[in-house]
Design a protein around this motif. Structure first.
Motif, PDB file in Angstrom:
ATOM      1  N   GLY A  15       0.799  -1.219   0.000  1.00 45.24           N
ATOM      2  CA  GLY A  15       0.000   0.000   0.000  1.00 45.24           C
ATOM      3  C   GLY A  15       0.830   1.267   0.000  1.00 45.24           C
ATOM      4  O   GLY A  15       0.469   2.273   0.625  1.00 45.24           O
ATOM      5  N   ASP A  69       1.208 -14.726   3.340  1.00 41.97           N
ATOM      6  CA  ASP A  69       2.023 -15.259   2.248  1.00 41.97           C
ATOM      7  C   ASP A  69       2.909 -16.378   2.799  1.00 41.97           C
ATOM      8  O   ASP A  69       3.492 -16.247   3.874  1.00 41.97           O
ATOM      9  CB  ASP A  69       2.893 -14.156   1.633  1.00 41.97           C
ATOM     10  CG  ASP A  69       2.076 -13.201   0.768  1.00 41.97           C
ATOM     11  OD1 ASP A  69       0.863 -13.444   0.594  1.00 41.97           O
ATOM     12  OD2 ASP A  69       2.658 -12.227   0.267  1.00 41.97           O
ATOM     13  N   CYS A  98      -8.173  -6.511  -2.898  1.00 41.82           N
ATOM     14  CA  CYS A  98      -8.995  -5.935  -1.823  1.00 41.82           C
ATOM     15  C   CYS A  98      -9.377  -4.489  -2.112  1.00 41.82           C
ATOM     16  O   CYS A  98     -10.129  -3.888  -1.359  1.00 41.82           O
ATOM     17  CB  CYS A  98      -8.243  -5.989  -0.498  1.00 41.82           C
ATOM     18  SG  CYS A  98      -6.804  -4.882  -0.471  1.00 41.82           S
TER      19      CYS A  98
HETATM   20  N1  LIG Z   1      -0.204 -11.450  -0.876  1.00 43.88           N
HETATM   21  C1  LIG Z   1       0.330 -10.401  -1.478  1.00 43.88           C
HETATM   22  N2  LIG Z   1      -0.470  -9.578  -2.152  1.00 43.88           N
HETATM   23  C2  LIG Z   1       0.095  -8.504  -2.732  1.00 43.88           C
HETATM   24  C3  LIG Z   1       1.464  -8.222  -2.638  1.00 43.88           C
HETATM   25  N3  LIG Z   1       1.711  -7.067  -3.310  1.00 43.88           N
HETATM   26  C4  LIG Z   1       0.531  -6.656  -3.814  1.00 43.88           C
HETATM   27  N4  LIG Z   1      -0.444  -7.523  -3.457  1.00 43.88           N
HETATM   28  C5  LIG Z   1      -1.873  -7.440  -3.774  1.00 43.88           C
HETATM   29  O1  LIG Z   1      -2.024  -7.324  -5.167  1.00 43.88           O
HETATM   30  C6  LIG Z   1      -3.076  -6.413  -5.478  1.00 43.88           C
HETATM   31  C7  LIG Z   1      -2.532  -5.303  -6.353  1.00 43.88           C
HETATM   32  O2  LIG Z   1      -1.526  -4.676  -5.601  1.00 43.88           O
HETATM   33  P1  LIG Z   1      -1.018  -3.205  -5.904  1.00 43.88           P
HETATM   34  O3  LIG Z   1      -2.111  -2.217  -5.728  1.00 43.88           O
HETATM   35  O4  LIG Z   1      -0.309  -3.222  -7.195  1.00 43.88           O
HETATM   36  O5  LIG Z   1       0.076  -3.095  -4.761  1.00 43.88           O
HETATM   37  P2  LIG Z   1      -0.065  -2.635  -3.260  1.00 43.88           P
HETATM   38  O6  LIG Z   1       1.117  -3.189  -2.538  1.00 43.88           O
HETATM   39  O7  LIG Z   1      -1.412  -2.973  -2.685  1.00 43.88           O
HETATM   40  O8  LIG Z   1       0.057  -1.067  -3.354  1.00 43.88           O
HETATM   41  P3  LIG Z   1       1.344  -0.190  -3.776  1.00 43.88           P
HETATM   42  O9  LIG Z   1       2.416  -0.450  -2.745  1.00 43.88           O
HETATM   43  O10 LIG Z   1       0.854   1.219  -3.736  1.00 43.88           O
HETATM   44  O11 LIG Z   1       1.757  -0.664  -5.151  1.00 43.88           O
HETATM   45  C8  LIG Z   1      -3.615  -5.907  -4.140  1.00 43.88           C
HETATM   46  O12 LIG Z   1      -4.762  -6.662  -3.835  1.00 43.88           O
HETATM   47  C9  LIG Z   1      -2.501  -6.211  -3.160  1.00 43.88           C
HETATM   48  O13 LIG Z   1      -2.979  -6.488  -1.852  1.00 43.88           O
HETATM   49  C10 LIG Z   1       2.287  -9.126  -1.894  1.00 43.88           C
HETATM   50  O14 LIG Z   1       3.508  -8.959  -1.751  1.00 43.88           O
HETATM   51  N5  LIG Z   1       1.667 -10.191  -1.338  1.00 43.88           N
END
Ligand SMILES: Nc1nc2c(ncn2[C@@H]2O[C@H](COP(=O)(O)OP(=O)(O)OP(=O)(O)O)[C@@H](O)[C@H]2O)c(=O)[nH]1
Length: 191
Positions: A15, A69, A98
């Motif tokens: 996030g 994870d 989410c």
């Molecule tokens: N389990 C898991 N989900 C992830 C991970 N990184 C991103 N996601 C999920 O993948 C989806 C898209 O993620 P993004 O919006 O690109 O990344 P984010 O980490 O939520 O947000 P930013 O840090 O702003 O890029 C969201 O539902 C995140 O919760 C991770 O390392 N592990």
């Protein structure tokens, strides 16, 4: 649907664009994003798994199992997908993020109708593919484990190695609007 489906809600990201907060708890129209997503899916699936790396107790209070994870360190959504495929007990798994509070109420029906003998059905909003809005066969877990071990972290690149189909949702592109930053909360609320 002839086969049971688990919704895997990915809430395990960092996030960063949201200031480093746990995005599932960001507020949108008087409710948290995770509550919006769960309410949109409630009648569409048989089970839910929440994939989260923080606020596990708070997520558990929503009434569904929470899994982290399997290998830590914020390795991206593919790691969350693998963790969910390993934990799911149904033959099919619906992956959703989410941060997408307006998902179609017929999302599963339409993905399932296109899945057929494919391994993966991926939503396409008319402009772009939505790789983390997809219906997958749980049996892909072993292949994904090998791909992750070999360094794969790109969701679409991994899909491309399987029998996958793109499912057209160009009639409702707004349903895939996601919230990445405080600015997105404002603009989506105003729309
Ligand atoms: N389990 C898991 N989900 C992830 C991970 N990184 C991103 N996601 C999920 O993948 C989806 C898209 O993620 P993004 O919006 O690109 O990344 P984010 O980490 O939520 O947000 P930013 O840090 O702003 O890029 C969201 O539902 C995140 O919760 C991770 O390392 N592990």
């Amino acid at each position: 649907m002839d086969e049971a489906i688990t919704a895997l809600v990915l809430a395990g990201g960092r996030g960063r664009r949201m200031g480093g907060i746990d995005k599932g708890w960001a507020s949108y129209r008087q409710r948290s994003l995770i509550e919006w997503v769960l309410s949109r899916l409630a009648r569409q699936v048989d089970h839910v798994l929440i994939n989260a790396n923080r606020s596990r107790t708070a997520y558990e209070a929503l009434g569904w199992p929470v899994i982290g994870d399997r290998s830590g360190g914020y390795q991206g959504p593919l790691m969350g997908i693998w963790s969910g495929l390993c934990a799911a007990e149904t033959p099919l798994v619906l992956v959703v993020p989410c941060d997408t509070p307006c998902l179609p109420l017929d999302l599963v029906e339409r993905l399932y109708a296109s899945l057929g003998a494919h391994d993966i059905a991926v939503a396409h909003d008319g402009e772009r593919s939505q790789p983390v809005v997809a219906l997958l066969r749980r049996g892909l877990a072993a292949d994904l484990e090998r791909a992750l071990a070999a360094g794969e972290r790109k969701v679409e690149r991994w899909y491309a190695r399987h029998a996958w189909v793109s499912v057209d949702f160009s009639d409702c592109p707004e349903a895939f609007a996601n919230i990445n930053s405080p600015h997105d909360v404002v603009s989506l609320t105003a729309s």
